[in-house]
Design a protein around this motif. Structure first.
Motif: not given
Length: 118
Positions: A91-118
């Motif tokens: 998946a693409v992984y992102y960080c943010n600050s959760p607000t506790g009601n399913g929402d998030y506090r800040w605009s998203w960054g670009q994320g970082t791609q993680v690929t798990v494959s043989s």
């Protein structure tokens, strides 16, 4: 204006490990809870793990026991240590600050791609 910069993703074989980092600028970092999210192709973004401002953590069942969230308030950074990676962790992984009601506090960054494959 808060800016999120994720890094550390890449291609890894099943069973391998990665450590993601997220640098947060422009905010009173230490007061806020932080979270790692991921979005796989064709799926909704999901919350993977969170850490409070005092260091308490919580994880989605799918990653519990394999992923660890940590933070360094002095460096204004949050980390995701991922072990025993599986193909379904791809998946693409992102960080943010959760607000506790399913929402998030800040605009998203670009994320970082993680690929798990043989």
């Amino acid at each position: 204006q808060v800016r999120l910069v994720e890094s550390g993703g890449g291609l890894v074989q099943p069973g391998g490990s990665l450590r993601l980092s997220c640098a947060v600028s422009g905010s009173i970092f230490s007061f806020f809870p932080l979270g790692w999210y991921r979005q796989a192709p064709g799926k909704q973004r999901e919350l993977v793990g969170t850490i409070t401002n005092v260091g308490s953590t919580n994880y989605a069942d799918s990653v519990k026991g394999r992923f660890t969230v940590s933070r360094d308030n002095a460096k204004k950074s949050v980390y995701l240590q991922m072990n025993s990676l599986k193909a379904e962790d791809t998946a693409v992984y992102y960080c943010n600050s959760p607000t506790g009601n399913g929402d998030y506090r800040w605009s998203w960054g670009q994320g970082t791609q993680v690929t798990v494959s043989s």
